[in-house]
Design a protein around this motif. Structure first.
Motif, PDB file in Angstrom:
ATOM      1  N   VAL A  57       0.858  -1.150  -0.018  1.00  0.00           N
ATOM      2  CA  VAL A  57      -0.037  -0.077  -0.186  1.00  0.00           C
ATOM      3  C   VAL A  57       0.922   1.151  -0.058  1.00  0.00           C
ATOM      4  CG1 VAL A  57      -1.502   1.428   1.500  1.00  0.00           C
ATOM      5  CG2 VAL A  57      -2.102  -1.061   1.065  1.00  0.00           C
ATOM      6  N   ASN A  58       1.806   1.174   0.940  1.00  0.00           N
ATOM      7  CA  ASN A  58       2.830   2.297   0.972  1.00  0.00           C
ATOM      8  C   ASN A  58       3.420   2.528  -0.447  1.00  0.00           C
ATOM      9  OD1 ASN A  58       2.747   3.293   3.413  1.00  0.00           O
ATOM     10  ND2 ASN A  58       4.226   1.953   4.523  1.00  0.00           N
ATOM     11  N   GLU A  59       4.054   1.350  -1.074  1.00  0.00           N
ATOM     12  CA  GLU A  59       4.561   1.653  -2.479  1.00  0.00           C
ATOM     13  C   GLU A  59       3.514   2.129  -3.412  1.00  0.00           C
ATOM     14  OE1 GLU A  59       6.515  -1.301  -5.555  1.00  0.00           O
ATOM     15  OE2 GLU A  59       6.987  -1.878  -3.649  1.00  0.00           O
ATOM     16  N   SER A  60       2.353   1.707  -3.527  1.00  0.00           N
ATOM     17  CA  SER A  60       1.143   2.229  -4.489  1.00  0.00           C
ATOM     18  C   SER A  60       0.942   3.802  -4.141  1.00  0.00           C
ATOM     19  CB  SER A  60      -0.044   1.294  -4.193  1.00  0.00           C
ATOM     20  OG  SER A  60      -1.012   1.752  -4.971  1.00  0.00           O
ATOM     21  N   LEU A  61       0.847   3.916  -2.808  1.00  0.00           N
ATOM     22  CA  LEU A  61       0.680   5.434  -2.615  1.00  0.00           C
ATOM     23  C   LEU A  61       1.662   6.382  -2.851  1.00  0.00           C
ATOM     24  CD1 LEU A  61      -1.387   7.191  -0.948  1.00  0.00           C
ATOM     25  CD2 LEU A  61      -0.192   6.560   0.958  1.00  0.00           C
ATOM     26  N   ALA A  62       2.886   6.019  -2.845  1.00  0.00           N
ATOM     27  CA  ALA A  62       3.965   6.809  -3.089  1.00  0.00           C
ATOM     28  C   ALA A  62       3.929   7.022  -4.631  1.00  0.00           C
ATOM     29  CB  ALA A  62       5.115   6.107  -2.878  1.00  0.00           C
TER      30      ALA A  62
END
Length: 114
Positions: A57-62
């Protein structure tokens, strides 16, 4: 001696009962430990899954935030260019109206002269 034998038998029975009680309590504690170890394993598994999910999720959000920043920049540049086009169009219209007015005056004057 029978009194001593009876006392010894009573002590032996009590001692055996105490040992049995200790074994029972130990087994109960062992069962509780086993349950908590199983729960610990489940929780650690859940934590691993959630940690992996959080990472995705953090990667996608970034990536999405970077894309949004690009959109914001493109929009700002496009709006600035559009504003310049509007200003240029307004200036052009103003110049055309003025030139049309001037040409109309010249044409009107020539018509009156003829």
């Amino acid at each position: 001696m029978t009194q001593q034998a009876a006392a010894l038998q009573t002590y032996n029975n009590e001692l055996a009962k105490c040992i049995e009680d200790l074994r029972f309590k130990r087994e109960e504690l062992n069962r509780q430990i086993k349950q908590e170890e199983e729960e610990k394993e489940r929780l650690q598994h859940d934590i691993r899954l959630l940690t992996e999910k959080l990472s995705r999720v953090n990667e996608s959000l970034a990536q999405k935030q970077a894309a949004r920043a690009t959109f914001d920049q493109t929009l700002a540049e496009s709006e600035a260019a559009y504003t310049k086009i509007l200003e240029s169009s307004q200036s052009l219209l103003s110049v055309l109206k003025q030139q049309t007015g001037n040409l109309s005056k010249v044409t009107d004057v020539r018509r009156k002269e003829h």
